[in-house]
Write a protein that holds these residues in place. Structure first.
Motif, PDB file in Angstrom:
ATOM      1  N   MET A   1      32.102  -7.373  21.252  1.00  0.00           N
ATOM      2  CA  MET A   1      32.498  -5.730  20.074  1.00  0.00           C
ATOM      3  C   MET A   1      32.058  -5.174  21.479  1.00  0.00           C
ATOM      4  O   MET A   1      32.878  -3.996  21.340  1.00  0.00           O
ATOM      5  CB  MET A   1      31.846  -5.386  18.884  1.00  0.00           C
ATOM      6  N   ARG A   2      30.566  -5.140  21.700  1.00  0.00           N
ATOM      7  CA  ARG A   2      30.921  -4.107  23.345  1.00  0.00           C
ATOM      8  C   ARG A   2      31.952  -3.779  24.684  1.00  0.00           C
ATOM      9  O   ARG A   2      32.593  -3.214  24.590  1.00  0.00           O
ATOM     10  CB  ARG A   2      29.536  -4.494  24.015  1.00  0.00           C
ATOM     11  N   PHE A   3      32.000  -5.513  24.494  1.00  0.00           N
ATOM     12  CA  PHE A   3      33.795  -5.385  25.608  1.00  0.00           C
ATOM     13  C   PHE A   3      34.761  -4.542  24.736  1.00  0.00           C
ATOM     14  O   PHE A   3      35.824  -3.872  26.239  1.00  0.00           O
ATOM     15  CB  PHE A   3      34.139  -6.885  25.863  1.00  0.00           C
ATOM     16  N   TRP A   4      35.062  -4.990  23.933  1.00  0.00           N
ATOM     17  CA  TRP A   4      36.465  -3.712  23.403  1.00  0.00           C
ATOM     18  C   TRP A   4      35.889  -2.283  23.273  1.00  0.00           C
ATOM     19  O   TRP A   4      36.688  -1.784  23.509  1.00  0.00           O
ATOM     20  CB  TRP A   4      36.041  -4.738  21.670  1.00  0.00           C
ATOM     21  N   GLN A   5      34.434  -2.267  23.084  1.00  0.00           N
ATOM     22  CA  GLN A   5      34.592  -0.341  23.040  1.00  0.00           C
ATOM     23  C   GLN A   5      34.389   0.165  24.466  1.00  0.00           C
ATOM     24  O   GLN A   5      35.092   1.045  24.651  1.00  0.00           O
ATOM     25  CB  GLN A   5      33.517  -0.477  22.475  1.00  0.00           C
ATOM     26  N   ASN A   6      34.114  -0.988  25.553  1.00  0.00           N
ATOM     27  CA  ASN A   6      34.330  -0.127  26.724  1.00  0.00           C
ATOM     28  C   ASN A   6      35.221  -0.062  28.001  1.00  0.00           C
ATOM     29  O   ASN A   6      35.815   0.090  28.079  1.00  0.00           O
ATOM     30  CB  ASN A   6      33.017  -0.646  28.005  1.00  0.00           C
ATOM     31  N   VAL A   7      35.970  -1.532  27.067  1.00  0.00           N
ATOM     32  CA  VAL A   7      37.568  -2.203  27.720  1.00  0.00           C
ATOM     33  C   VAL A   7      38.804  -1.492  27.174  1.00  0.00           C
ATOM     34  O   VAL A   7      39.641  -0.299  27.530  1.00  0.00           O
ATOM     35  CB  VAL A   7      37.465  -2.852  28.500  1.00  0.00           C
ATOM     36  N   ALA A   8      39.112  -2.168  25.926  1.00  0.00           N
ATOM     37  CA  ALA A   8      39.587  -1.563  24.833  1.00  0.00           C
ATOM     38  C   ALA A   8      40.234  -0.902  24.628  1.00  0.00           C
ATOM     39  O   ALA A   8      40.990  -0.176  24.578  1.00  0.00           O
ATOM     40  CB  ALA A   8      40.435  -3.500  24.388  1.00  0.00           C
ATOM     41  N   CYS A   9      38.756  -0.199  23.765  1.00  0.00           N
ATOM     42  CA  CYS A   9      39.001   0.963  23.198  1.00  0.00           C
ATOM     43  C   CYS A   9      39.024   1.959  24.172  1.00  0.00           C
ATOM     44  O   CYS A   9      40.035   3.228  23.633  1.00  0.00           O
ATOM     45  CB  CYS A   9      37.104   0.816  22.531  1.00  0.00           C
ATOM     46  N   ARG A  10      38.655   2.124  25.366  1.00  0.00           N
ATOM     47  CA  ARG A  10      38.849   2.996  26.234  1.00  0.00           C
ATOM     48  C   ARG A  10      40.380   3.788  26.120  1.00  0.00           C
ATOM     49  O   ARG A  10      41.225   4.576  26.335  1.00  0.00           O
ATOM     50  CB  ARG A  10      38.462   2.593  27.184  1.00  0.00           C
ATOM     51  N   VAL A  85      55.210  10.686  13.843  1.00  0.00           N
ATOM     52  CA  VAL A  85      55.035   9.528  14.989  1.00  0.00           C
ATOM     53  C   VAL A  85      54.736   8.138  14.493  1.00  0.00           C
ATOM     54  O   VAL A  85      53.326   8.453  13.286  1.00  0.00           O
ATOM     55  CB  VAL A  85      54.760   9.580  16.540  1.00  0.00           C
ATOM     56  N   ALA A  86      54.717   7.029  14.747  1.00  0.00           N
ATOM     57  CA  ALA A  86      54.052   5.466  13.983  1.00  0.00           C
ATOM     58  C   ALA A  86      53.512   5.016  15.188  1.00  0.00           C
ATOM     59  O   ALA A  86      54.619   4.540  15.695  1.00  0.00           O
ATOM     60  CB  ALA A  86      54.774   5.594  13.217  1.00  0.00           C
ATOM     61  N   VAL A  87      52.768   4.217  15.866  1.00  0.00           N
ATOM     62  CA  VAL A  87      52.507   3.425  17.117  1.00  0.00           C
ATOM     63  C   VAL A  87      51.368   2.551  16.674  1.00  0.00           C
ATOM     64  O   VAL A  87      50.382   3.282  15.776  1.00  0.00           O
ATOM     65  CB  VAL A  87      51.529   4.299  17.998  1.00  0.00           C
ATOM     66  N   ARG A  88      51.356   1.876  17.059  1.00  0.00           N
ATOM     67  CA  ARG A  88      50.258   0.136  17.210  1.00  0.00           C
ATOM     68  C   ARG A  88      49.830   0.422  18.218  1.00  0.00           C
ATOM     69  O   ARG A  88      50.943  -0.088  19.312  1.00  0.00           O
ATOM     70  CB  ARG A  88      50.280  -0.852  16.212  1.00  0.00           C
ATOM     71  N   VAL A  89      49.125   0.018  18.608  1.00  0.00           N
ATOM     72  CA  VAL A  89      47.589  -0.206  20.245  1.00  0.00           C
ATOM     73  C   VAL A  89      47.465  -1.422  20.078  1.00  0.00           C
ATOM     74  O   VAL A  89      46.877  -2.073  18.823  1.00  0.00           O
ATOM     75  CB  VAL A  89      47.922   0.912  20.529  1.00  0.00           C
ATOM     76  N   SER A  90      47.564  -2.337  20.763  1.00  0.00           N
ATOM     77  CA  SER A  90      46.686  -3.851  21.161  1.00  0.00           C
ATOM     78  C   SER A  90      46.536  -4.136  22.492  1.00  0.00           C
ATOM     79  O   SER A  90      47.386  -3.856  23.202  1.00  0.00           O
ATOM     80  CB  SER A  90      48.275  -4.854  20.298  1.00  0.00           C
ATOM     81  N   ALA A  91      44.931  -5.277  21.881  1.00  0.00           N
ATOM     82  CA  ALA A  91      44.107  -5.195  23.528  1.00  0.00           C
ATOM     83  C   ALA A  91      43.694  -6.344  23.196  1.00  0.00           C
ATOM     84  O   ALA A  91      42.593  -5.663  22.538  1.00  0.00           O
ATOM     85  CB  ALA A  91      43.984  -4.218  23.994  1.00  0.00           C
ATOM     86  N   GLY A  92      43.702  -7.474  23.678  1.00  0.00           N
ATOM     87  CA  GLY A  92      42.519  -7.934  23.696  1.00  0.00           C
ATOM     88  C   GLY A  92      42.184  -8.414  21.883  1.00  0.00           C
ATOM     89  O   GLY A  92      40.905  -8.716  21.893  1.00  0.00           O
ATOM     90  N   GLY A  93      43.509  -8.898  21.478  1.00  0.00           N
ATOM     91  CA  GLY A  93      43.371  -9.408  20.053  1.00  0.00           C
ATOM     92  C   GLY A  93      42.732  -8.533  19.764  1.00  0.00           C
ATOM     93  O   GLY A  93      42.672  -8.967  18.311  1.00  0.00           O
ATOM     94  N   LYS A  94      42.848  -7.045  19.402  1.00  0.00           N
ATOM     95  CA  LYS A  94      42.361  -6.207  18.228  1.00  0.00           C
ATOM     96  C   LYS A  94      43.375  -5.118  18.730  1.00  0.00           C
ATOM     97  O   LYS A  94      44.289  -4.912  19.726  1.00  0.00           O
ATOM     98  CB  LYS A  94      41.106  -5.193  19.151  1.00  0.00           C
ATOM     99  N   SER A  95      43.515  -4.182  17.778  1.00  0.00           N
ATOM    100  CA  SER A  95      44.585  -3.808  17.504  1.00  0.00           C
ATOM    101  C   SER A  95      44.027  -2.204  16.737  1.00  0.00           C
ATOM    102  O   SER A  95      42.969  -1.899  16.118  1.00  0.00           O
ATOM    103  CB  SER A  95      45.801  -3.945  16.990  1.00  0.00           C
ATOM    104  N   ALA A  96      45.028  -1.138  16.656  1.00  0.00           N
ATOM    105  CA  ALA A  96      44.640  -0.082  16.327  1.00  0.00           C
ATOM    106  C   ALA A  96      45.725   1.328  15.710  1.00  0.00           C
ATOM    107  O   ALA A  96      46.430   0.805  15.923  1.00  0.00           O
ATOM    108  CB  ALA A  96      43.578   1.299  17.055  1.00  0.00           C
TER     109      ALA A  96
END
Length: 128
Positions: A1-10, A85-96
């Motif tokens: 989870m930390r990788f997602w938070q530091n890279v993809a989350c950012r 607006v409606a947006v989906r953002v995905s990176a590293g297998g995670k989305s928001a």
């Protein structure tokens, strides 16, 4: 989870700064307002241990929300005529996902993804 938070989350969640859910008939029937151009987005985490806050560039072309940064994230979304607006953002297998509304020069809303959530503000950059 930390990788997602530091890279993809950012990067991915910053792209969420320009988010929203618009499904009303009124949003679809209003005349289109031009939101085209570059927007500077600030996201703030209010829940979870993602980075507290950061700024990210997003572009709007027509009704499409576009990743204007150099991060490897997928941003897909549309802007309605009333600014929702409606947006989906995905990176590293995670989305928001997120929600909000734009005005002629600024906007705001909320976002959530994984264990994190927060709010965003957007400001239109000059030149448009």
């Amino acid at each position: 989870m930390r990788f997602w938070q530091n890279v993809a989350c950012r990067t991915a969640l910053a792209g969420l700064a320009l988010l929203g859910l618009a499904s009303s008939a009124a949003a679809r029937t209003q005349p289109a307002r031009s939101f085209n151009g570059m927007w500077s987005v600030v996201i703030v985490t209010t829940r979870g241990d993602c980075d507290r806050a950061y700024r990210y560039p997003v572009a709007i072309a027509g009704a499409n929300v576009i990743n204007a940064g150099n991060a490897a994230v997928d941003i897909s979304g549309r802007v309605q005529g009333n600014g929702a607006v409606a947006v989906r953002v995905s990176a590293g297998g995670k989305s928001a996902l997120g929600s909000g509304r734009l005005g002629p020069s600024s906007g705001s809303g909320s976002w959530s993804g994984g264990a994190c959530a927060g709010v965003w503000t957007a400001e239109r950059r000059s030149g448009y």
